[in-house]
Write a protein that holds these residues in place. Structure first.
Motif, PDB file in Angstrom:
ATOM      1  N   THR A  97       0.982  -1.799   6.613  1.00  0.00           N
ATOM      2  CA  THR A  97       1.029  -3.181   7.056  1.00  0.00           C
ATOM      3  C   THR A  97       2.408  -3.585   6.658  1.00  0.00           C
ATOM      4  O   THR A  97       2.633  -3.659   5.305  1.00  0.00           O
ATOM      5  CB  THR A  97       0.161  -4.056   6.805  1.00  0.00           C
ATOM      6  OG1 THR A  97      -1.148  -3.514   7.011  1.00  0.00           O
ATOM      7  CG2 THR A  97       0.182  -5.368   7.338  1.00  0.00           C
ATOM      8  N   SER A  99       5.302  -6.751   6.475  1.00  0.00           N
ATOM      9  CA  SER A  99       5.800  -8.165   6.732  1.00  0.00           C
ATOM     10  C   SER A  99       7.181  -8.365   7.001  1.00  0.00           C
ATOM     11  O   SER A  99       8.194  -7.735   6.145  1.00  0.00           O
ATOM     12  CB  SER A  99       5.180  -8.886   5.636  1.00  0.00           C
ATOM     13  OG  SER A  99       5.777 -10.425   5.840  1.00  0.00           O
ATOM     14  N   THR A 126       1.211  -1.659  11.397  1.00  0.00           N
ATOM     15  CA  THR A 126       0.967  -3.055  11.809  1.00  0.00           C
ATOM     16  C   THR A 126       2.341  -3.759  11.078  1.00  0.00           C
ATOM     17  O   THR A 126       2.777  -3.925   9.989  1.00  0.00           O
ATOM     18  CB  THR A 126      -0.297  -3.627  11.199  1.00  0.00           C
ATOM     19  OG1 THR A 126      -1.450  -2.809  11.758  1.00  0.00           O
ATOM     20  CG2 THR A 126      -0.342  -5.271  11.579  1.00  0.00           C
ATOM     21  N   ASP A 128       3.650  -7.616  10.911  1.00  0.00           N
ATOM     22  CA  ASP A 128       3.357  -9.138  10.843  1.00  0.00           C
ATOM     23  C   ASP A 128       4.599  -9.806  10.764  1.00  0.00           C
ATOM     24  O   ASP A 128       5.356  -9.761   9.676  1.00  0.00           O
ATOM     25  CB  ASP A 128       2.359  -9.457   9.696  1.00  0.00           C
ATOM     26  CG  ASP A 128       1.838 -10.711   9.527  1.00  0.00           C
ATOM     27  OD1 ASP A 128       2.672 -11.543   9.252  1.00  0.00           O
ATOM     28  OD2 ASP A 128       0.703 -10.804   9.675  1.00  0.00           O
TER      29      ASP A 128
END
Length: 306
Positions: A97, A99, A126, A128
């Motif tokens: 993940t 960001s 992922t 974000d």
């Protein structure tokens, strides 16, 4: 008799609110309502028998007891997150993940992710792009890519930006001066409100005077600023390399004004223990190789990006 611990949801509310000093931001991070955060913390305060926050009309601050309690709760939640990540089955089905800002994701990171998938086909990623503060590892993020002047401990520098005024070809023709460059005194400026370096910095560093900053269009993402410039709504401060695709397509042109190198740069920040996980280490090495190849290609075209 075993010690009775407070409920985990209330502790998460307290940790997030204590980190942000805001029930609203804590609620956005945890995907609940501010009322749920407030009520959860009130229940926690009653259970503990102490006030954790000082609540004022437009200000939230920690009491001395709350400030003393917060690092213990943060560390405990971090240990739970790290322990969960270390579980073999959890690691097998968990994605990486990341960001980062939406324009950086759309214009630089996503077009390159297929090469990571080719190298690590069983690892999901992922991305974000929400504007929340990342707490490692409590929030479940593995990496964050941030613009900063001073790097955090252990951060890896990716590249900087070149800030250059851009607009649509028709807009440049409409507001150009005798030298063919855009006359900013006649132009509408497109501002990116959250940007650390925007028109104020460009005007000061280029010594440009007589240009007002009060008027113009204000947007909250770099992507929207570029789109507004394409539509002929004014002059945006282009950020290379993010604006390169619009310049290459001809949707935007340089305004004929000086470019400056940004004082900030993109930095990759990782969670504690990232170097011990093969998938996270592989992602970091892949990203740094992509940056190296990108920077070499930019240097080959004679354009500086950092």
């Amino acid at each position: 008799m075993p010690l009775r611990l407070p409920p985990l949801p209330a502790l998460r509310f307290f940790e997030a609110a204590g980190r942000h000093l805001s029930f609203k931001l804590a609620a956005a991070e945890l995907n609940v309502t501010p009322s749920a955060v407030s009520h959860g913390i009130v229940g926690l305060e009653r259970a503990l028998g102490v006030d954790l926050f000082v609540r004022e009309p437009r200000k939230l601050s920690l009491t001395p007891e709350g400030a003393d309690y917060l690092p213990y709760v943060s560390e405990a939640l971090s240990l739970i997150a790290i322990g969960t990540q270390r579980l073999p089955h959890h690691r097998e089905r968990r994605s990486i993940t990341v960001s980062c800002a939406p324009t950086f994701a759309a214009r630089w990171l996503l077009p390159r992710l297929h090469r990571f998938a080719e190298r690590w086909p069983t690892i999901g990623v992922t991305v974000d792009t929400s504007r929340r503060q990342v707490g490692f590892p409590v929030d479940g993020f593995d990496f964050a890519i941030r613009m900063s002047r001073a790097p955090a401990a252990g951060a890896a520098r990716l590249f900087g930006e070149s800030l250059v005024p851009v607009c649509s070809p028709a807009y440049r023709e409409a507001v150009a001066g005798e030298d063919g460059a855009v006359d900013l005194r006649r132009a509408a400026l497109i501002h990116v409100t959250p940007a650390g370096e925007d028109w104020q910095a460009w005007l000061e560093r280029t010594g440009t005077e007589g240009v007002g900053l009060a008027a113009g269009l204000r947007v909250d993402t770099i992507q929207m600023a570029f789109e507004a410039a394409v539509l002929g709504l004014g002059v945006a401060l282009g950020r290379r390399p993010l604006v390169d695709q619009d310049l290459a397509s001809g949707a935007l042109v340089e305004a004929g004004l000086p470019a400056i190198e940004a004082e900030t740069a993109y930095w990759l920040v990782g969670s504690d223990g990232a170097e011990r996980r093969p998938d996270l280490l592989g992602f970091k090495r892949w990203l740094l190789r992509e940056v190296e190849a990108f920077s070499a290609g930019s240097a080959g075209t004679g354009r500086r990006t950092a």
